[in-house]
Design a protein around this motif. Structure first.
Motif, PDB file in Angstrom:
ATOM      1  N   GLU A   2       0.915  -1.726  -0.485  1.00 14.89           N
ATOM      2  CA  GLU A   2       0.001  -0.488   0.305  1.00 14.89           C
ATOM      3  C   GLU A   2       1.028   1.284   0.239  1.00 14.89           C
ATOM      4  O   GLU A   2       1.739   0.975   0.577  1.00 14.89           O
ATOM      5  CB  GLU A   2      -0.922   0.157   1.243  1.00 14.89           C
ATOM      6  N   HIS A  39      -6.795  -1.588  -7.042  1.00 15.33           N
ATOM      7  CA  HIS A  39      -5.775  -0.390  -7.355  1.00 15.33           C
ATOM      8  C   HIS A  39      -5.564   0.704  -5.801  1.00 15.33           C
ATOM      9  O   HIS A  39      -4.503   1.355  -5.880  1.00 15.33           O
ATOM     10  CB  HIS A  39      -4.801  -0.254  -8.732  1.00 15.33           C
ATOM     11  N   ALA A  60      -3.101   0.564  -3.694  1.00 15.45           N
ATOM     12  CA  ALA A  60      -2.619  -0.680  -3.541  1.00 15.45           C
ATOM     13  C   ALA A  60      -1.724  -0.965  -4.898  1.00 15.45           C
ATOM     14  O   ALA A  60      -1.900  -1.072  -5.989  1.00 15.45           O
ATOM     15  CB  ALA A  60      -3.669  -1.691  -3.378  1.00 15.45           C
ATOM     16  N   TRP A 148      -0.534   1.910   9.687  1.00 13.34           N
ATOM     17  CA  TRP A 148       1.366   1.144   8.636  1.00 13.34           C
ATOM     18  C   TRP A 148       2.504   2.681   9.187  1.00 13.34           C
ATOM     19  O   TRP A 148       1.843   2.839  10.173  1.00 13.34           O
ATOM     20  CB  TRP A 148       0.712   1.758   7.939  1.00 13.34           C
TER      21      TRP A 148
END
Length: 200
Positions: A2, A39, A60, A148
């Protein structure tokens, strides 16, 4: 993988309005195609100055080269520059997240952890364990959507929901790692091409 992509558009001076409208329409259509392909995951508008055209996107792709192919395929790329940041999995990421709090605003929060010199390792380890527990609780409440790791030591990015910046500040200030973290918060606005808005 990502990626968080900052997309900044500069329309050349003198471009006819109909040309801008045409490219924006084609961009919207292609965004739906990229979302269907997996995506394009999310789109947001950050705070903007007058006349500024900037978008934040969550994408992504298999790798950097494939991401560039995806970005280059977007009609607005003829006027746009893109800055991509690779996002690594975070052990406390609640994904797949439960639906966020209805009516709450989304925020991106950059965290940088830097414990004061001399802080015992067991103190930090204990706080990190408590942070993981708290992250699960906040995800269950619909406050923490995603988390993340960013490039660099002790850096992370979170997608949060709160009624306003004051409420978010209170939540972040109560995190177990708060004494050792600096945070940078970006309030997000809806983007008309956001796949989350257009999901059936």
């Amino acid at each position: 993988m990502e990626y968080l992509v900052t997309m900044t558009t500069h329309v050349p001076e003198g471009t006819p309005e109909e040309a801008v409208a045409d490219i924006r329409a084609r961009e919207a259509a292609h965004s739906r195609e990229l979302a269907a392909q997996g995506h394009l995951l999310r789109l947001w508008r950050p705070p903007l100055r007058p006349g500024e055209w900037r978008t934040l996107g969550l994408f992504a792709a298999e790798d950097d080269a494939r991401l560039e192919e995806v970005l280059a395929s977007m009609p607005l790329r003829v006027w746009r520059t893109d800055e991509a940041t690779a996002l690594s999995p975070h052990p406390d990421d609640p994904s797949p997240a439960a639906p966020g709090r209805a009516g709450a605003r989304e925020f991106l929060v950059h965290f940088t952890r830097s414990a004061a010199e001399g802080t015992p390792a067991q103190v930090i380890d204990s706080a990190m364990e408590a942070e993981a527990v708290r992250a699960r609780e906040l995800a269950a409440q619909g406050r923490l959507e995603r988390l993340w790791q960013l490039p660099g030591q002790g850096r992370a990015l979170g997608l949060w929901r709160a009624e306003d910046a004051t409420e978010l500040g209170a939540v972040l200030g109560a995190l177990p790692l708060s004494p050792w973290m600096t945070v940078e918060t970006t309030p997000l606005s809806e983007h008309p091409n956001d796949p989350a808005l257009n999901a059936s």
